[in-house]
Design a protein around this motif. Sequence first.
Motif, PDB file in Angstrom:
ATOM      1  N   MET A   1       0.829  -1.193   0.000  1.00  0.00           N
ATOM      2  CA  MET A   1       0.000   0.000   0.000  1.00  0.00           C
ATOM      3  C   MET A   1       0.873   1.256   0.000  1.00  0.00           C
ATOM      4  O   MET A   1       1.832   1.346   0.750  1.00  0.00           O
ATOM      5  CB  MET A   1      -0.898  -0.002   1.225  1.00  0.00           C
ATOM      6  CG  MET A   1      -1.997   1.015   1.098  1.00  0.00           C
ATOM      7  SD  MET A   1      -3.427   0.654   2.105  1.00  0.00           S
ATOM      8  CE  MET A   1      -3.638  -1.092   1.964  1.00  0.00           C
ATOM      9  N   LYS A   2       0.532   2.178  -0.891  1.00  0.00           N
ATOM     10  CA  LYS A   2       1.398   3.350  -1.097  1.00  0.00           C
ATOM     11  C   LYS A   2       0.805   4.610  -0.458  1.00  0.00           C
ATOM     12  O   LYS A   2      -0.314   5.001  -0.789  1.00  0.00           O
ATOM     13  CB  LYS A   2       1.576   3.579  -2.599  1.00  0.00           C
ATOM     14  CG  LYS A   2       2.333   2.455  -3.287  1.00  0.00           C
ATOM     15  CD  LYS A   2       2.077   2.476  -4.780  1.00  0.00           C
ATOM     16  CE  LYS A   2       3.292   2.979  -5.525  1.00  0.00           C
ATOM     17  NZ  LYS A   2       3.127   2.875  -6.995  1.00  0.00           N
ATOM     18  N   ILE A   3       1.583   5.194   0.428  1.00  0.00           N
ATOM     19  CA  ILE A   3       1.138   6.415   1.101  1.00  0.00           C
ATOM     20  C   ILE A   3       2.059   7.564   0.716  1.00  0.00           C
ATOM     21  O   ILE A   3       3.279   7.476   0.889  1.00  0.00           O
ATOM     22  CB  ILE A   3       1.158   6.264   2.640  1.00  0.00           C
ATOM     23  CG1 ILE A   3       0.424   4.991   3.048  1.00  0.00           C
ATOM     24  CG2 ILE A   3       0.603   7.531   3.309  1.00  0.00           C
ATOM     25  CD1 ILE A   3      -0.851   5.141   3.769  1.00  0.00           C
ATOM     26  N   PHE A   4       1.465   8.611   0.200  1.00  0.00           N
ATOM     27  CA  PHE A   4       2.230   9.805  -0.147  1.00  0.00           C
ATOM     28  C   PHE A   4       2.162  10.775   1.026  1.00  0.00           C
ATOM     29  O   PHE A   4       1.081  11.149   1.471  1.00  0.00           O
ATOM     30  CB  PHE A   4       1.669  10.466  -1.409  1.00  0.00           C
ATOM     31  CG  PHE A   4       2.548  11.562  -1.950  1.00  0.00           C
ATOM     32  CD1 PHE A   4       3.538  11.279  -2.878  1.00  0.00           C
ATOM     33  CD2 PHE A   4       2.392  12.871  -1.517  1.00  0.00           C
ATOM     34  CE1 PHE A   4       4.361  12.285  -3.371  1.00  0.00           C
ATOM     35  CE2 PHE A   4       3.208  13.884  -2.007  1.00  0.00           C
ATOM     36  CZ  PHE A   4       4.198  13.587  -2.938  1.00  0.00           C
ATOM     37  N   ILE A   5       3.335  11.158   1.529  1.00  0.00           N
ATOM     38  CA  ILE A   5       3.401  12.113   2.647  1.00  0.00           C
ATOM     39  C   ILE A   5       3.798  13.470   2.092  1.00  0.00           C
ATOM     40  O   ILE A   5       4.877  13.619   1.504  1.00  0.00           O
ATOM     41  CB  ILE A   5       4.458  11.687   3.693  1.00  0.00           C
ATOM     42  CG1 ILE A   5       4.246  10.248   4.141  1.00  0.00           C
ATOM     43  CG2 ILE A   5       4.467  12.670   4.874  1.00  0.00           C
ATOM     44  CD1 ILE A   5       3.246  10.036   5.201  1.00  0.00           C
ATOM     45  N   ASP A   6       2.941  14.438   2.287  1.00  0.00           N
ATOM     46  CA  ASP A   6       3.204  15.789   1.797  1.00  0.00           C
ATOM     47  C   ASP A   6       3.541  16.702   2.970  1.00  0.00           C
ATOM     48  O   ASP A   6       2.668  17.067   3.750  1.00  0.00           O
ATOM     49  CB  ASP A   6       1.956  16.305   1.058  1.00  0.00           C
ATOM     50  CG  ASP A   6       2.096  17.763   0.682  1.00  0.00           C
ATOM     51  OD1 ASP A   6       3.221  18.170   0.329  1.00  0.00           O
ATOM     52  OD2 ASP A   6       1.090  18.494   0.746  1.00  0.00           O
ATOM     53  N   GLY A  41       5.204  -1.494   7.166  1.00  0.00           N
ATOM     54  CA  GLY A  41       5.023  -2.241   5.924  1.00  0.00           C
ATOM     55  C   GLY A  41       4.447  -1.460   4.756  1.00  0.00           C
ATOM     56  O   GLY A  41       4.191  -2.035   3.693  1.00  0.00           O
ATOM     57  N   PHE A  42       4.245  -0.157   4.925  1.00  0.00           N
ATOM     58  CA  PHE A  42       3.721   0.659   3.821  1.00  0.00           C
ATOM     59  C   PHE A  42       4.877   1.123   2.931  1.00  0.00           C
ATOM     60  O   PHE A  42       6.018   1.225   3.367  1.00  0.00           O
ATOM     61  CB  PHE A  42       3.020   1.908   4.372  1.00  0.00           C
ATOM     62  CG  PHE A  42       1.748   1.627   5.130  1.00  0.00           C
ATOM     63  CD1 PHE A  42       0.519   1.599   4.485  1.00  0.00           C
ATOM     64  CD2 PHE A  42       1.782   1.386   6.502  1.00  0.00           C
ATOM     65  CE1 PHE A  42      -0.646   1.337   5.187  1.00  0.00           C
ATOM     66  CE2 PHE A  42       0.620   1.125   7.216  1.00  0.00           C
ATOM     67  CZ  PHE A  42      -0.603   1.104   6.555  1.00  0.00           C
ATOM     68  N   GLU A  43       4.525   1.418   1.659  1.00  0.00           N
ATOM     69  CA  GLU A  43       5.461   2.119   0.785  1.00  0.00           C
ATOM     70  C   GLU A  43       5.195   3.609   0.959  1.00  0.00           C
ATOM     71  O   GLU A  43       4.035   4.028   1.010  1.00  0.00           O
ATOM     72  CB  GLU A  43       5.205   1.759  -0.679  1.00  0.00           C
ATOM     73  CG  GLU A  43       5.754   0.434  -1.123  1.00  0.00           C
ATOM     74  CD  GLU A  43       5.478   0.233  -2.607  1.00  0.00           C
ATOM     75  OE1 GLU A  43       6.181   0.835  -3.431  1.00  0.00           O
ATOM     76  OE2 GLU A  43       4.516  -0.494  -2.913  1.00  0.00           O
ATOM     77  N   VAL A  44       6.261   4.388   1.005  1.00  0.00           N
ATOM     78  CA  VAL A  44       6.113   5.820   1.289  1.00  0.00           C
ATOM     79  C   VAL A  44       6.869   6.649   0.260  1.00  0.00           C
ATOM     80  O   VAL A  44       7.970   6.302  -0.153  1.00  0.00           O
ATOM     81  CB  VAL A  44       6.640   6.137   2.711  1.00  0.00           C
ATOM     82  CG1 VAL A  44       6.806   7.640   2.928  1.00  0.00           C
ATOM     83  CG2 VAL A  44       5.709   5.557   3.763  1.00  0.00           C
ATOM     84  N   ASN A  64       0.074  11.584  -7.887  1.00  0.00           N
ATOM     85  CA  ASN A  64      -0.742  10.972  -8.944  1.00  0.00           C
ATOM     86  C   ASN A  64       0.105  10.070  -9.839  1.00  0.00           C
ATOM     87  O   ASN A  64      -0.302   8.959 -10.184  1.00  0.00           O
ATOM     88  CB  ASN A  64      -1.417  12.060  -9.787  1.00  0.00           C
ATOM     89  CG  ASN A  64      -2.465  12.836  -8.994  1.00  0.00           C
ATOM     90  OD1 ASN A  64      -2.881  12.410  -7.930  1.00  0.00           O
ATOM     91  ND2 ASN A  64      -2.877  13.985  -9.517  1.00  0.00           N
ATOM     92  N   THR A  65       1.291  10.551 -10.210  1.00  0.00           N
ATOM     93  CA  THR A  65       2.172   9.787 -11.097  1.00  0.00           C
ATOM     94  C   THR A  65       2.648   8.509 -10.410  1.00  0.00           C
ATOM     95  O   THR A  65       2.733   7.448 -11.023  1.00  0.00           O
ATOM     96  CB  THR A  65       3.402  10.638 -11.499  1.00  0.00           C
ATOM     97  OG1 THR A  65       2.930  11.858 -12.050  1.00  0.00           O
ATOM     98  CG2 THR A  65       4.271   9.931 -12.512  1.00  0.00           C
ATOM     99  N   TRP A  66       2.940   8.618  -9.145  1.00  0.00           N
ATOM    100  CA  TRP A  66       3.417   7.462  -8.371  1.00  0.00           C
ATOM    101  C   TRP A  66       2.300   6.435  -8.174  1.00  0.00           C
ATOM    102  O   TRP A  66       2.535   5.252  -7.977  1.00  0.00           O
ATOM    103  CB  TRP A  66       3.939   7.958  -7.016  1.00  0.00           C
ATOM    104  CG  TRP A  66       4.586   6.900  -6.174  1.00  0.00           C
ATOM    105  CD1 TRP A  66       5.544   6.008  -6.559  1.00  0.00           C
ATOM    106  CD2 TRP A  66       4.319   6.635  -4.793  1.00  0.00           C
ATOM    107  NE1 TRP A  66       5.898   5.212  -5.483  1.00  0.00           N
ATOM    108  CE2 TRP A  66       5.161   5.575  -4.396  1.00  0.00           C
ATOM    109  CE3 TRP A  66       3.460   7.206  -3.840  1.00  0.00           C
ATOM    110  CZ2 TRP A  66       5.168   5.060  -3.106  1.00  0.00           C
ATOM    111  CZ3 TRP A  66       3.467   6.702  -2.558  1.00  0.00           C
ATOM    112  CH2 TRP A  66       4.308   5.643  -2.195  1.00  0.00           C
ATOM    113  N   GLY A  67       1.061   6.907  -8.252  1.00  0.00           N
ATOM    114  CA  GLY A  67      -0.068   6.007  -8.024  1.00  0.00           C
ATOM    115  C   GLY A  67      -0.301   5.734  -6.560  1.00  0.00           C
ATOM    116  O   GLY A  67      -0.595   4.588  -6.159  1.00  0.00           O
ATOM    117  N   ALA A  68      -0.177   6.786  -5.739  1.00  0.00           N
ATOM    118  CA  ALA A  68      -0.394   6.618  -4.298  1.00  0.00           C
ATOM    119  C   ALA A  68      -1.821   6.146  -4.033  1.00  0.00           C
ATOM    120  O   ALA A  68      -2.756   6.505  -4.743  1.00  0.00           O
ATOM    121  CB  ALA A  68      -0.151   7.948  -3.578  1.00  0.00           C
TER     122      ALA A  68
END
Length: 224
Positions: A1-6, A41-44, A64-68
């Motif tokens: 699971m991909k989490i984008f941290i801003d 275990g997340f992707e960041v 968006n490009t990374w597909g978070a």
Amino acid sequence: MKIFIDQGHGGSDPGAVSKIKESEFTLSYGYELGRVLMVLGFEVMYSRTSDYAVSLAERCRMANTWGADYFISIHFNSGGGIGIETFALSAGGQGEKLAKAVQGPIIDATGAVNRGVKFANFQVLRDTSMPAILIEGGFVDSDIDAQKIKTEDYKRKFIQGATKGICAFTGVNWNDPYAVIVQPPSIVEDKDIYLSVRVLQSKADQAIKDINKLGFAAKKLDLA
Ligand SMILES: [Zn+2]
């Protein structure tokens, strides 16, 4: 699971500057949130990794490009209030559910004033193509909040709450990232510890293994 941290603001845009500088703490809190999520275990992916400016459009484009799967923006507030609030774009969607999932545990963990879940047409919530939330982790112009935000203790509690909420929302097992791990006794190299044990001579090898399981570094038994 991909989490984008801003991590909000940065560089030429310091965010709110009062008792403390917002961009400094969005960076450190966001970094720690991502670090702990990776341990769980997340992707960041981060919007920034040090003190430089990134446009709001670029932050959205990166996610968006990374597909978070989820987008979590970290900010600190100003304007004369106190406490923590979490924003989603609008009511009724996954963003609101995620906002509610993190707001409660963050308040429980930090004991901060609960300003609740709110809605706002922020660009990072609007132009991201996945459920997105923006957490305002306290007021940089409140003496009470600013003093707490600066401490490791408050940061850890914030991260504990946030990661607990994210895990509950995504169905991932949560472990306290700051639980104390009990280490076996360490052996001081230049000081032997004499342990008196009574074993049959034929069991000496097994006894050494068993003693080592306790965390010692026994090599031989002196037979007495
Ligand atoms: Zn901000």
